[in-house]
Design a protein around this motif. Structure first.
Motif, PDB file in Angstrom:
ATOM      1  N   PHE A  29      25.400 -25.860  -3.060  1.00 24.47           N
ATOM      2  CA  PHE A  29      26.709 -25.562  -2.483  1.00 24.47           C
ATOM      3  C   PHE A  29      27.311 -26.744  -1.723  1.00 24.47           C
ATOM      4  O   PHE A  29      28.501 -26.730  -1.397  1.00 24.47           O
ATOM      5  N   SER A  30      26.507 -27.751  -1.434  1.00 23.21           N
ATOM      6  CA  SER A  30      27.008 -28.876  -0.645  1.00 23.21           C
ATOM      7  C   SER A  30      27.326 -30.103  -1.495  1.00 23.21           C
ATOM      8  O   SER A  30      28.027 -31.011  -1.048  1.00 23.21           O
ATOM      9  N   GLN A  76      26.182 -17.042  -4.659  1.00 25.82           N
ATOM     10  CA  GLN A  76      27.062 -17.038  -3.502  1.00 25.82           C
ATOM     11  C   GLN A  76      26.806 -15.822  -2.627  1.00 25.82           C
ATOM     12  O   GLN A  76      26.921 -15.889  -1.403  1.00 25.82           O
ATOM     13  N   GLY A 126      24.814 -22.839   7.090  1.00 25.31           N
ATOM     14  CA  GLY A 126      25.202 -22.395   5.761  1.00 25.31           C
ATOM     15  C   GLY A 126      24.411 -21.164   5.349  1.00 25.31           C
ATOM     16  O   GLY A 126      24.325 -20.173   6.061  1.00 25.31           O
ATOM     17  N   ASP A 127      23.803 -21.249   4.162  1.00 26.33           N
ATOM     18  CA  ASP A 127      22.999 -20.120   3.684  1.00 26.33           C
ATOM     19  C   ASP A 127      21.521 -20.304   4.016  1.00 26.33           C
ATOM     20  O   ASP A 127      20.680 -19.551   3.524  1.00 26.33           O
ATOM     21  N   SER A 163      17.223 -23.241   1.551  1.00 29.70           N
ATOM     22  CA  SER A 163      18.649 -23.544   1.642  1.00 29.70           C
ATOM     23  C   SER A 163      19.209 -24.000   0.308  1.00 29.70           C
ATOM     24  O   SER A 163      18.500 -24.628  -0.492  1.00 29.70           O
ATOM     25  N   THR A 209      22.455 -25.279   0.820  1.00 29.25           N
ATOM     26  CA  THR A 209      23.556 -26.037   1.419  1.00 29.25           C
ATOM     27  C   THR A 209      23.057 -27.259   2.181  1.00 29.25           C
ATOM     28  O   THR A 209      23.738 -27.775   3.057  1.00 29.25           O
TER      29      THR A 209
END
Length: 295
Positions: free
Chosen positions: A151-152, A165, A199-200, A219, A221
């Motif tokens: 996601f990053s 997501q 983040g997540d 993670s 992210t």
């Protein structure tokens, strides 16, 4: 063994279809997907039949490989098992314990073989390390850091995945970490703590049946420069780190297909079968409940 592919997304294109087409003991004969155009495109690129009816595909094969979101996989895996198909599944097995248990029940009732593709368990270097450490006594603690930049980073093909997501790193890379820790330290008797990070990112603490405890940092992210997977074990034998693997996902998936063939021929369950996938799902669901209670 005649095998079909369920799914046409990035993972099916990058790993499953190439592996199924290269395996010398598999006859890759068909593809089913939820959208007509991608199904035809993927099938045509491998010279196999594109199916618009999943039951027609199930009737035409001995096994299926599944590259679909967890909720879709769970329902279709149970359906395929009831049709007498052996199952090469992806992780996580399902997004709920109930759905995962339904897959296991269908597998047991039909007497078919199942293998869940926990990538690390099918890479030679890491597989050998896990087997070696599982035979060592006296582990005191384990630490697993599974940090991705899905996601990053820019342009990751999995970043737009709705289930990732929604479920985040806990359900995406959490299964990988558990697939390494559980066979070495023993089943997780309790998830003693779960906390959110940036983040997540999530942090878990587990108690294991063998007496050890472990911590997990998960993670999708993480900064790209910080991404990677590390597993460290400490005990009376000292300190050991899981080796890095040079094996590609396609090569690992070929080994998972080997495992499915062996299980189907011998009737002996593989350690990464649907029942193990259910246990991983139960641990993730417990952790998720703790995290949601903390919000």
């Amino acid at each position: 063994m005649r095998i079909g592919l369920l799914g046409t997304g990035p993972w099916a294109q990058m790993a499953h279809a190439p592996a199924l087409s290269r395996h010398t003991e598999l006859d890759f004969v068909g593809v089913w997907g939820r959208r007509t155009a991608p199904t035809k495109e993927l099938a045509d690129s491998y010279g196999v039949r594109a199916h618009d009816d999943v039951d027609a595909l199930l009737a035409d094969v001995d096994a299926v490989a599944v590259a679909l979101p967890p909720a879709v996989q769970a329902d279709l895996a149970a359906r395929a098992a009831r049709a007498g198909c052996h199952l090469l599944l992806d992780k996580p097995l399902a997004p709920t314990v109930e759905q995962a248990r339904a897959v296991v029940e269908a597998v047991e009732e039909a007497g078919v073989a199942s293998v869940v593709f926990f990538t690390t368990r099918f890479q030679p270097e890491t597989e050998a390390w896990i087997t070696e450490q599982a035979a060592v006594e006296g582990w005191f603690t384990g630490r697993a850091e599974w940090l991705g930049a899905v996601f990053s980073g820019d342009g990751n093909p999995f970043a737009d995945s709705p289930w990732r997501q929604d479920k985040g790193a806990l359900w995406d890379v959490g299964p990988h970490a558990l697939s390494v820790l559980l066979p070495v330290l023993g089943d997780a008797g309790q998830v003693t703590a779960a906390a959110h990070g940036p983040g997540d990112t999530v942090h878990l603490v587990l108690d294991h049946a063998g007496g050890a405890s472990s911590t997990l940092a998960l993670s999708l992210t993480a900064p790209a420069a910080a991404a990677g997977a590390t597993v460290e074990l400490r005990g009376t034998a000292g300190v050991t780190l899981m080796p890095e693997s040079t094996e590609s996902a396609v090569s690992a998936l070929l080994r998972a297909a080997d495992a499915l063939l062996t299980a189907s021929r011998t009737g002996r369950p593989h350690p990464c079968d649907a029942a193990f996938g259910l246990r991983v799902t139960e641990i993730l669901a417990t952790a998720e409940a703790l995290l949601n209670a903390d919000v």
